[in-house]
Design a protein around this motif. Structure first.
Motif, PDB file in Angstrom:
ATOM      1  N   CYS A   6      98.555  82.737  23.348  1.00 26.43           N
ATOM      2  CA  CYS A   6      98.789  84.408  23.641  1.00 26.43           C
ATOM      3  C   CYS A   6      97.899  84.825  22.594  1.00 26.43           C
ATOM      4  CB  CYS A   6      99.972  84.437  23.713  1.00 26.43           C
ATOM      5  SG  CYS A   6     100.352  86.613  24.131  1.00 26.43           S
ATOM      6  N   CYS A   9     101.125  87.677  21.098  1.00 26.94           N
ATOM      7  CA  CYS A   9     102.168  87.243  20.270  1.00 26.94           C
ATOM      8  C   CYS A   9     101.721  85.750  19.669  1.00 26.94           C
ATOM      9  CB  CYS A   9     103.389  86.922  21.140  1.00 26.94           C
ATOM     10  SG  CYS A   9     103.650  85.581  22.446  1.00 26.94           S
ATOM     11  N   CYS A  21     100.550  85.348  29.355  1.00 24.09           N
ATOM     12  CA  CYS A  21     101.811  84.886  28.377  1.00 24.09           C
ATOM     13  C   CYS A  21     102.964  85.083  29.292  1.00 24.09           C
ATOM     14  CB  CYS A  21     101.601  85.497  27.037  1.00 24.09           C
ATOM     15  SG  CYS A  21     103.036  84.944  26.181  1.00 24.09           S
ATOM     16  N   CYS A  24     105.443  87.244  26.737  1.00 24.92           N
ATOM     17  CA  CYS A  24     104.960  88.845  26.567  1.00 24.92           C
ATOM     18  C   CYS A  24     104.223  89.501  27.352  1.00 24.92           C
ATOM     19  CB  CYS A  24     104.680  89.153  25.299  1.00 24.92           C
ATOM     20  SG  CYS A  24     102.855  88.704  24.808  1.00 24.92           S
ATOM     21  N   GLY A  26     101.004  89.085  27.391  1.00 25.41           N
ATOM     22  CA  GLY A  26      99.721  89.073  26.934  1.00 25.41           C
ATOM     23  C   GLY A  26      98.682  88.494  27.387  1.00 25.41           C
TER      24      GLY A  26
HETATM   25 ZN    ZN Z   1     102.677  86.528  24.335  1.00 25.62          ZN
END
Ligand code: ZN
Length: 386
Positions: A6, A9, A21, A24, A26
């Motif tokens: 990711c 994170c 992800c 999060c 991402g």
């Molecule tokens: Zn992430």
């Protein structure tokens, strides 16, 4: 199994056909393999993007890449640049750099996978080409009015079509959605553009690269790729990256000019239809990369794009779609404002050629459908419906 990380994170995962992800939300990116590699091994490799296999998640795939990098002396003279080079991505089989990205996504897909994408045009041609080459079926969504035979036209602009694509990708998880579920791998194909440029310059990085952008993902990946390949390069230098957008769809250029870190979506209205992405998913990350490299993001006025296409044709005999005019327009602005110096090694990316061609093989109607899953299902051949 392809390891992914990711970008937000740092959480690591393996490819499960997801774009984001799970912790999060991402964006995921491929963890670049660190296999032993040297110049000799690469130089004796195939004349395609796969010569960089030691740096790629897959060793082989569809033939794309190894396009020409040409010295542009006449255009350079007009712009006051003594070491200007042009990378001609129109040399790729379907006429644009998207073939590299699709070749990578297809390498990650099973032999029977349906190839699917959402596209402003060039990716559509690339996916249809890949489907033809591999005998796979394809489902290609484009904004209504996009001239690609074999694609499904959808009412609305790219962002509307993209929303339908995300919905359809959930309904058809088993398909290989090259720029949705397979996005992290797809973007890896863009790294080969940087590797090739460095090799073709005699294993050195350019001082400054200029490219037109839509989502921002490819130029962002190219920037990282110049670092990936640093151990092979004869000199340590940092590459400045600059991006160009058409003024009618310039959300990243607007954020750059205003000093913002975030990119606010716009409604596109541009002659450069292949760049008409009003809500670029990698815009903010690209913006940060451009700034940290010392580059700029230029907006090229709509009424100058055709002139810049002509300038390229008259000076170098190279014909491109309007995105090529955006690249040259961005370069011209950099040169006249003194942001590029006369003796710097500058590479401008002509991401597509003259893409008047169409491929196409799906027996689905060409009249645009409504941007709903129901309308899409009805437009599909019966055995592809969910
Ligand atoms: Zn992430």
């Amino acid at each position: 199994v392809i390891p992914l990380r990711c970008r937000a994170c740092g959480d690591e995962t393996v490819d499960a056909g997801v774009q984001y992800c799970e912790r999060c939300f991402g964006p995921l990116e491929v963890i670049v393999p660190r296999r032993p590699f040297d110049r000799t091994a690469i130089e004796s490799g195939p004349r395609s993007m796969w010569r960089y296999a030691p740096l790629l998640p897959f060793g082989s795939g569809l033939h794309a890449g190894w396009t020409r990098l040409v010295r542009a002396e006449r255009l350079g003279e007009r712009l006051g640049l003594r070491q200007l080079w042009l990378k001609l991505e129109g040399d790729n089989p379907s006429g644009s750099f998207k073939d590299r990205l699709v070749a990578m996504a297809v390498a990650a897909s099973g032999p029977d996978a349906v190839l699917a994408c959402v596209s402003t045009g060039n990716l559509a041609r690339a996916v249809l080409w890949a489907a033809d080459e591999t005998g796979r079926r394809s489902v290609v969504l484009v904004p209504a009015g996009t001239d690609v035979r074999g694609a499904i036209g959808v009412q609305g602009d790219y962002d509307a079509v993209n929303r339908l694509g995300v919905e359809a990708a959930m309904a058809h998880e088993d398909w290989a959605w090259v720029n949705v579920g397979r996005r992290a791998l797809y973007v890896e194909g863009a790294a080969t553009l940087a590797y090739e440029t460095a090799e073709q310059l005699g294993w050195r990085a350019p001082d400054h690269v200029v490219a037109p952008i839509a989502s921002g993902a490819s130029l962002l990946r190219m920037w990282r790729a110049f670092s990936d390949i640093a151990p092979l390069l004869s000199s340590e230098r940092s590459v400045r990256i600059s991006a160009a957008q058409p003024a009618g769809c310039a959300p990243v250029a607007a954020a750059f000019a205003a000093g913002h870190d975030d990119v606010r979506p716009v409604r596109p209205s541009t002659v450069a239809t292949s760049l008409a992405m009003g809500n670029p998913p990698d815009g903010a990350d690209l913006l940060a990369a451009v700034r940290s490299s010392g580059g700029v993001v230029e907006a090229v006025p709509e009424d100058e794009i055709a002139d810049d296409v002509s300038l390229l044709r008259e000076s170098e005999g190279i014909v491109t779609e309007p995105a090529g005019g955006v690249a040259i327009g961005g370069l011209r602005r950099l040169a006249t404002s003194g942001r590029v110096e006369a003796d710097e090694v500058v590479v401008a990316y002509l991401t597509a050629g003259d893409t008047g061609m169409s491929t196409g093989r799906l027996g689905v109607p060409n009249e645009p459908i409504e941007p709903t899953l129901e309308a899409l299902e009805a437009a599909l051949p019966e055995d592809l419906r969910s």
